[in-house]
Design a protein around this motif. Sequence first.
Motif, PDB file in Angstrom:
ATOM      1  N   VAL A 258      25.441  65.108  58.661  1.00 42.70           N
ATOM      2  CA  VAL A 258      25.172  66.470  59.110  1.00 42.70           C
ATOM      3  C   VAL A 258      24.996  67.378  57.892  1.00 42.70           C
ATOM      4  CG1 VAL A 258      26.191  68.466  60.271  1.00 42.70           C
ATOM      5  CG2 VAL A 258      26.364  66.190  61.302  1.00 42.70           C
ATOM      6  N   VAL A 259      23.994  68.252  57.964  1.00 42.11           N
ATOM      7  CA  VAL A 259      23.770  69.231  56.898  1.00 42.11           C
ATOM      8  C   VAL A 259      23.520  70.600  57.526  1.00 42.11           C
ATOM      9  CG1 VAL A 259      22.911  67.643  55.140  1.00 42.11           C
ATOM     10  CG2 VAL A 259      21.322  68.576  56.814  1.00 42.11           C
ATOM     11  N   PRO A 260      23.929  71.685  56.874  1.00 45.93           N
ATOM     12  CA  PRO A 260      23.687  73.028  57.425  1.00 45.93           C
ATOM     13  C   PRO A 260      22.273  73.504  57.159  1.00 45.93           C
ATOM     14  CG  PRO A 260      24.889  73.214  55.368  1.00 45.93           C
ATOM     15  CD  PRO A 260      24.752  71.742  55.640  1.00 45.93           C
ATOM     16  N   ARG A 261      21.803  74.420  58.000  1.00 49.19           N
ATOM     17  CA  ARG A 261      20.435  74.919  57.882  1.00 49.19           C
ATOM     18  C   ARG A 261      20.153  75.493  56.500  1.00 49.19           C
ATOM     19  NH1 ARG A 261      17.833  80.360  60.557  1.00 49.19           N
ATOM     20  NH2 ARG A 261      19.537  81.276  59.377  1.00 49.19           N
ATOM     21  N   ASP A 262      21.065  76.279  55.944  1.00 50.78           N
ATOM     22  CA  ASP A 262      20.785  76.933  54.668  1.00 50.78           C
ATOM     23  C   ASP A 262      20.568  75.925  53.550  1.00 50.78           C
ATOM     24  OD1 ASP A 262      23.567  76.815  55.527  1.00 50.78           O
ATOM     25  OD2 ASP A 262      24.107  77.584  53.562  1.00 50.78           O
ATOM     26  N   TYR A 263      21.268  74.770  53.596  1.00 50.58           N
ATOM     27  CA  TYR A 263      21.019  73.747  52.587  1.00 50.58           C
ATOM     28  C   TYR A 263      19.599  73.207  52.717  1.00 50.58           C
ATOM     29  CZ  TYR A 263      20.602  69.213  50.439  1.00 50.58           C
ATOM     30  OH  TYR A 263      20.118  68.150  49.727  1.00 50.58           O
ATOM     31  N   VAL A 264      19.174  72.906  53.942  1.00 51.60           N
ATOM     32  CA  VAL A 264      17.838  72.365  54.162  1.00 51.60           C
ATOM     33  C   VAL A 264      16.776  73.345  53.653  1.00 51.60           C
ATOM     34  CG1 VAL A 264      16.163  71.592  55.895  1.00 51.60           C
ATOM     35  CG2 VAL A 264      18.575  70.961  56.121  1.00 51.60           C
ATOM     36  N   VAL A 265      16.930  74.615  54.025  1.00 49.59           N
ATOM     37  CA  VAL A 265      15.955  75.632  53.617  1.00 49.59           C
ATOM     38  C   VAL A 265      15.985  75.836  52.102  1.00 49.59           C
ATOM     39  CG1 VAL A 265      15.366  78.077  53.798  1.00 49.59           C
ATOM     40  CG2 VAL A 265      15.967  76.785  55.846  1.00 49.59           C
ATOM     41  N   ASP A 266      17.183  75.926  51.530  1.00 50.11           N
ATOM     42  CA  ASP A 266      17.283  76.122  50.077  1.00 50.11           C
ATOM     43  C   ASP A 266      16.655  74.953  49.324  1.00 50.11           C
ATOM     44  OD1 ASP A 266      18.620  78.489  50.513  1.00 50.11           O
ATOM     45  OD2 ASP A 266      20.606  77.706  50.018  1.00 50.11           O
ATOM     46  N   ALA A 267      16.905  73.738  49.818  1.00 47.41           N
ATOM     47  CA  ALA A 267      16.369  72.552  49.144  1.00 47.41           C
ATOM     48  C   ALA A 267      14.844  72.520  49.218  1.00 47.41           C
ATOM     49  CB  ALA A 267      16.965  71.287  49.756  1.00 47.41           C
ATOM     50  N   ILE A 268      14.274  72.778  50.410  1.00 49.82           N
ATOM     51  CA  ILE A 268      12.815  72.773  50.538  1.00 49.82           C
ATOM     52  C   ILE A 268      12.206  73.892  49.698  1.00 49.82           C
ATOM     53  CG2 ILE A 268      10.879  73.044  52.118  1.00 49.82           C
ATOM     54  CD1 ILE A 268      12.566  71.753  54.297  1.00 49.82           C
ATOM     55  N   ALA A 269      12.820  75.071  49.724  1.00 50.00           N
ATOM     56  CA  ALA A 269      12.305  76.186  48.936  1.00 50.00           C
ATOM     57  C   ALA A 269      12.310  75.850  47.448  1.00 50.00           C
ATOM     58  CB  ALA A 269      13.125  77.444  49.203  1.00 50.00           C
ATOM     59  N   GLU A 270      13.352  75.215  46.984  1.00 44.68           N
ATOM     60  CA  GLU A 270      13.448  74.846  45.569  1.00 44.68           C
ATOM     61  C   GLU A 270      12.435  73.756  45.213  1.00 44.68           C
ATOM     62  OE1 GLU A 270      14.376  74.376  41.659  1.00 44.68           O
ATOM     63  OE2 GLU A 270      15.155  75.977  42.948  1.00 44.68           O
ATOM     64  N   LEU A 271      12.393  72.703  45.993  1.00 46.21           N
ATOM     65  CA  LEU A 271      11.542  71.555  45.667  1.00 46.21           C
ATOM     66  C   LEU A 271      10.059  71.868  45.851  1.00 46.21           C
ATOM     67  CD1 LEU A 271      13.728  68.812  47.377  1.00 46.21           C
ATOM     68  CD2 LEU A 271      13.482  69.177  44.906  1.00 46.21           C
ATOM     69  N   SER A 272       9.747  72.686  46.847  1.00 44.25           N
ATOM     70  CA  SER A 272       8.338  72.976  47.132  1.00 44.25           C
ATOM     71  C   SER A 272       7.701  73.866  46.081  1.00 44.25           C
ATOM     72  CB  SER A 272       8.200  73.626  48.518  1.00 44.25           C
ATOM     73  OG  SER A 272       8.813  74.912  48.543  1.00 44.25           O
ATOM     74  N   GLY A 273       8.512  74.550  45.311  1.00 46.55           N
ATOM     75  CA  GLY A 273       7.983  75.445  44.289  1.00 46.55           C
ATOM     76  C   GLY A 273       7.757  74.782  42.945  1.00 46.55           C
ATOM     77  N   ARG A 274       7.963  73.457  42.888  1.00 48.30           N
ATOM     78  CA  ARG A 274       7.848  72.755  41.601  1.00 48.30           C
ATOM     79  C   ARG A 274       6.733  71.719  41.643  1.00 48.30           C
ATOM     80  NH1 ARG A 274      14.150  71.379  41.183  1.00 48.30           N
ATOM     81  NH2 ARG A 274      13.340  69.603  40.010  1.00 48.30           N
ATOM     82  N   PRO A 275       5.827  71.746  40.683  1.00 54.68           N
ATOM     83  CA  PRO A 275       4.690  70.816  40.713  1.00 54.68           C
ATOM     84  C   PRO A 275       5.087  69.358  40.559  1.00 54.68           C
ATOM     85  CG  PRO A 275       4.731  72.064  38.649  1.00 54.68           C
ATOM     86  CD  PRO A 275       5.745  72.691  39.547  1.00 54.68           C
ATOM     87  N   GLU A 276       6.196  69.083  39.861  1.00 52.77           N
ATOM     88  CA  GLU A 276       6.565  67.693  39.602  1.00 52.77           C
ATOM     89  C   GLU A 276       7.100  66.969  40.838  1.00 52.77           C
ATOM     90  OE1 GLU A 276      10.320  70.057  38.420  1.00 52.77           O
ATOM     91  OE2 GLU A 276       8.132  70.315  38.404  1.00 52.77           O
ATOM     92  N   THR A 277       7.339  67.728  41.933  1.00 54.24           N
ATOM     93  CA  THR A 277       7.823  67.082  43.157  1.00 54.24           C
ATOM     94  C   THR A 277       6.671  66.595  44.038  1.00 54.24           C
ATOM     95  OG1 THR A 277       7.943  69.180  44.373  1.00 54.24           O
ATOM     96  CG2 THR A 277       9.905  68.506  43.142  1.00 54.24           C
TER      97      THR A 277
END
Length: 387
Positions: A258-277
Amino acid sequence: MSDSHAAPPEVLFTGFPGFLGSALLRRVLDRGDGPVACLIQPQYRELAEERAREIVSAVGGKWKGDAAAAAPAVDDAPATDPAAHLYEGDITEPDLGLGSALDDPDLLAGVEEVYHLAAVYDLSVDADLAAAVNVRGTEHVLDACERLGVDRLHYVSTCYVSGRYDGVFTADHLREGQSFNNHYEASKHRAEVAVRERMADGLPATIYRPAIAVGDSETGETDKLDGPYNLLRLLLVQPGRLAVAFSVPGADETELNVVPRDYVVDAIAELSGRPETMGETYQLCDPEPLTVPAFVAALSDAAGRRTVTVPTPKRLAKAAARLLSAAGVAVEPATIDYFDHPTRYRCPNAREALSGTGVSVPPFESYVDRLVAYARANPSVGDDPMT
């Protein structure tokens, strides 16, 4: 006033005004990406307008509400302001129901990035609806990405493309000959296979696989009481001095991730903003999840219940869940399959990519009280999926 100089959208979102989509839209606008076009279904227009206004206002822009496939209605805000545009459409239709808007440079032809979150998140979904939305809908989004020539697709999948894989499942796994608990899992698996095939053909994309997403770890907020909330409902209708829960064979060794919504959103927001991902798949899961008994104990403590778990054959537990649902206690029988789910999820590449960013999974015990408090304070929140 009309404004021919208003910037057309550069980002396209599906899955708005859903729970994850709404939070992620705010993060994308807040970091300066956009303007964003949100694909919405007509029945959700009022909710979408309300949420878009709130989000755009919160990030310092001015609301620009748009009619589907029409030139944007604009106000006096400069084109550099954060903007969200609403386009009525449907991922189950070819061209996403947008027709020529995808080719119009004043509308959507300038879209460079797509976030695809729209799906039926429902363990009891029937096969036809799951295929129409989760599989063919994703194929239509992929077709639109190719038609637009986008620089990047961000696709939200699920850890449960694993089905009932017996062992440790990582981002490197997908087609393992697994069986599935339900049509939801099977359809999301087929959808991710389709995304991977387009990636192999050259589509630039990143895949995100959340585990079981619950409410916000800070506020407890959620807009759908499903999944683990079924167990909470069962506990809350029973006396505090003694509550009873099912324990199916194998539950003692089963992990409930189980993971909370804010972790999912924070992770996608962080990873999606980086070209190396680009080109990567990330499982957004708890690397140290609780076992089912430990999860039941944590939820019981937060709910103020002294709970006894009764060993119950799985078939009998499902029959009891159906009877409880018929009696007005919303306990979804499909959730019982996760009490003996054999798959363990790990996320080494996500942990490495997020190391040093401050984005990590909080322990379930650290926020379960907030989940319970929100569910108690908002009993009208239902479990119906947004489709």
